[in-house]
Write a protein that holds these residues in place. Structure first.
Motif: not given
Length: 219
Positions: A94-104, A202-219
């Motif tokens: 539950e925490l991770n799902e909320v965290r993912e929504i916020l962090e994206l 770099a101000g790259d919002a799209l790839n920042a979004w993708k980077a967060i997804e990859l980080i959260i998958r490791l938890i």
């Protein structure tokens, strides 16, 4: 159709009874409750039942248990469980799902709104994270990791997002402390954090979004 009847435990009954007494004004806000032995005598139940009832009312914010001092009335009534207490009993999924929504959203906003000062704070904590991860200092590495993500949340320049993430991260920190035995997972995920930082820089919002997804998958 058979109606299912929820079995109410003895602790639930005592909790409901005590809650009613508090709401009716028998015990006022700030007042100390009777000691555990006294409550055992008053309600005619065992110590474990009293403890469970107290814990249930503390979990919804009605009572405050102060070690070495006693149990106090925190508020007269609660219309619903506070978000802080709800997070406290959430599981990691539950925490991770909320965290993912916020962090994206936070990563996206940080990439668009970050300042040079924001980047300096992020980089400082990112370097600390790497140092403590490589040196095997789990406590300080977790602290640096949380601070890095909080710095990103701050860089979103949305105070509501920041406050919500800060509440979630406090519970994520406790989960990390309980479940990480060493810094190996933090070492493994570090390069992904570097990528996230570079995307925000770099101000790259799209790839920042993708980077967060990859980080959260490791938890």
């Amino acid at each position: 159709m058979t109606k299912l009847i929820r079995k109410v435990s003895l602790a639930d009954r005592i909790a409901n009874l005590l809650r009613g007494e508090i709401e009716e004004g028998k015990y006022e806000v700030g007042q100390k409750l009777p000691t555990e032995p006294e409550m055992v005598r008053i309600y005619g139940v065992g110590r474990s039942t009293v403890r469970e009832a107290i814990r249930a009312l503390a979990n919804i914010g009605l009572l405050s248990v102060q070690q070495g001092s006693g149990t106090y009335v925190e508020r007269q009534s609660v219309s619903e469980e506070s978000m802080e207490h709800r997070m406290g009993r959430a599981n990691i999924r539950e925490l991770n799902e909320v965290r993912e929504i916020l962090e994206l959203k936070i990563a996206e906003k940080a990439a668009l709104n970050r300042t040079d000062v924001d980047l300096e704070h992020m980089e400082k904590y990112l370097e600390q994270r790497k140092f403590f991860a490589q040196s095997g200092d789990l406590t300080n590495c977790i602290e640096a990791d949380i601070n890095f993500h909080l710095a990103i949340a701050k860089a979103s320049h949305n105070e509501m997002l920041y406050d919500m993430y800060r509440a979630v991260s406090a519970h994520m920190k406790k989960w990390f402390q309980r479940n990480h035995k060493d810094t190996a997972p933090l070492v493994e995920s570090h390069e992904r954090h570097v990528v996230l930082f570079k995307c925000i820089e770099a101000g790259d919002a799209l790839n920042a979004w993708k980077a967060i997804e990859l980080i959260i998958r490791l938890i």
